[in-house]
Design an enzyme around this catalytic site. Structure first.
Site, PDB file in Angstrom:
ATOM      1  N   ASP A 203    -110.739  11.716  48.045  1.00  0.00           N
ATOM      2  CA  ASP A 203    -111.353  12.558  47.008  1.00  0.00           C
ATOM      3  C   ASP A 203    -110.327  12.786  45.904  1.00  0.00           C
ATOM      4  O   ASP A 203    -110.239  13.858  45.318  1.00  0.00           O
ATOM      5  CB  ASP A 203    -111.808  13.896  47.605  1.00  0.00           C
ATOM      6  CG  ASP A 203    -112.683  14.700  46.641  1.00  0.00           C
ATOM      7  OD1 ASP A 203    -113.305  14.088  45.738  1.00  0.00           O
ATOM      8  OD2 ASP A 203    -112.747  15.933  46.776  1.00  0.00           O
ATOM      9  N   ASP A 220    -106.440  19.322  48.549  1.00  0.00           N
ATOM     10  CA  ASP A 220    -107.868  19.183  48.839  1.00  0.00           C
ATOM     11  C   ASP A 220    -108.121  17.864  49.579  1.00  0.00           C
ATOM     12  O   ASP A 220    -108.895  17.019  49.130  1.00  0.00           O
ATOM     13  CB  ASP A 220    -108.678  19.239  47.537  1.00  0.00           C
ATOM     14  CG  ASP A 220    -110.161  19.539  47.788  1.00  0.00           C
ATOM     15  OD1 ASP A 220    -110.525  19.786  48.947  1.00  0.00           O
ATOM     16  OD2 ASP A 220    -110.943  19.507  46.812  1.00  0.00           O
TER      17      ASP A 220
END
Ligand code: ADP
Ligand code: MG
Length: 266
Positions: A203, A220
Site C-alpha cells: 500500500d 501503514d
C-alpha cells in the site's frame, strides 16, 4: 465472547482513561453534530477496546492520551505518552468497519502466518492489527526505517510516534519540495524491505511515507505481504508505480519501472 482477565481494577488508571475519553468526546462535540456523536464514540470505544486500552495503561505501556491525529476509515490514530515520556502513536482499528472484510481478506489469505483466523469481523480486525505489528517488527529488525513497534493487543497497535509534540512528521505528499536524492532514499528502503525483511509493503504511496530528519520512514504496513505471497510481485509493481508517478509529477527524472524492479530484486 470478550474475555476479561482476572485483575484488580485500578481506579487511578480508570480515571485517567476516563479523562482521555472525555477529552475525546469534547473534541468530537466541537467537530460534529450531536446526533452523530454516540455512533462515533461507539465506533472507537466499544467495550473490548476500552478494556484493551485499560490493560495497556495498567501495564504501564500508555500513560496518557493526547488527542486524535488521524481519523481514517479503518483506524483512528492517537498521540499518547508512555510513563517515561516517550511519544507514542496508538492506532485503534475500528471493529465496526465492515468494509474490512470485503477488501482486505486477500492480503491475509495466502499468508501462512495467518492460518486459522476466525472469519468474523473481529477476528479479521485483530489479525490485521497483528499483521501490521509483525510487519513492523520484521521491517524494523531488517533495519528498514519504520515506526518502531511497541506492542499490539487485539485491535490496538502501539508504535513510536514519528514527529514531535504530538504533531506527526510530514508525509512525502505534504512536502513542498522533493529531490532525486529522496527518490533514491525511498527506493533503497523498499529494496531493504524486500531483500532483508522479505516483505512487500503493498500500500505504498506518498501518503504512507513520512519524511523525518532527512529520512523516509515507511508506515501503514498492515497490507504488507511476504515476498512468497502469490501476488507479491503484482503489489511490488503497484507500489513502485505509485512512487515513480509521484516523483515524476513533482519533476524528478526517474528511471523506468523495470530498472527499479530489477534493482529491488537484484
Ligand atoms: N507512528 C506514527 N507517528 C506519528 N503519526 C502517525 C504514526 N502512524 C500514523 N500516524 C498518523 O496517522 C495517519 C494515518 O496513519 P495510517 O497508519 O496511514 O492509517 P490509515 O490506515 O488510516 O491510512 C498518518 O498519516 C499520520 O498522520
Ligand atoms: Mg495510511
Amino acid at each position: 465472547m470478550d474475555s476479561v482477565d482476572d485483575f484488580e481494577i485500578d481506579k487511578r488508571v480508570v480515571d485517567k482513561l476516563e479523562r482521555s475519553i472525555n477529552r475525546y468526546i469534547k473534541e468530537q462535540r466541537m467537530l460534529r453534530k450531536d446526533s452523530d456523536l454516540d455512533e462515533t464514540l461507539e465506533e472507537v470505544f466499544d467495550r473490548t477496546t476500552i478494556m484493551t486500552l485499560y490493560k495497556l495503561m495498567n501495564k504501564g505501556v500508555i500513560d496518557e492520551f493526547h488527542g486524535v491525529v488521524s481519523s481514517g476509515k479503518e483506524a483512528r490514530v492517537y498521540a499518547a505518552t508512555a510513563p517515561d515520556g516517550t511519544e507514542l502513536a496508538v492506532k485503534i482499528y475500528l471493529i465496526k468497519t465492515a468494509e474490512f472484510r470485503k477488501g482486505r481478506i486477500k492480503y491475509i489469505v495466502g499468508d501462512p502466518r495467518f492460518e486459522g483466523i476466525p472469519p468474523t469481523t473481529r477476528g479479521i480486525v485483530y489479525a490485521w492489527a497483528s499483521k501490521e505489528y509483525k510487519n513492523l517488527e520484521l521491517a524494523s529488525r531488517a533495519g528498514v526505517y519504520v515506526p518502531q513497534p511497541i506492542i499490539q493487543e487485539k485491535n490496538v497497535l502501539i508504535m513510536k510516534f514519528i514527529g514531535k509534540e504530538f504533531v506527526p512528521a510530514p508525509t512525502l505528499k505534504e512536502l513542498s519540495y522533493v529531490s532525486d536524492y529522496m527518490f533514491y532514499q525511498v527506493i533503497r528502503q523498499v529494496r531493504l524491505l524486500y531483500s532483508k525483511a522479505n516483505l512487500v509493503h503493498a500500500d505504498l504511496s506518498e501518503y504512507n511515507i513520512f519524511y523525518y530528519k532527512r529520512k523516509p520512514i515507511l508506515f501503514d504496513i498492515g497490507q504488507g505481504v511476504l515476498t512468497t505471497h502469490p501476488s507479491a510481485d503484482v503489489y511490488l509493481v503497484r507500489d513502485i508505480s505509485n512512487i515513480l508517478n509521484f516523483f515524476r509529477v513533482r519533476g524528478v527524472s526517474v528511471p523506468t519501472l523495470d530498472d527499479v524492479i530489477e534493482y529491488i530484486k537484484g
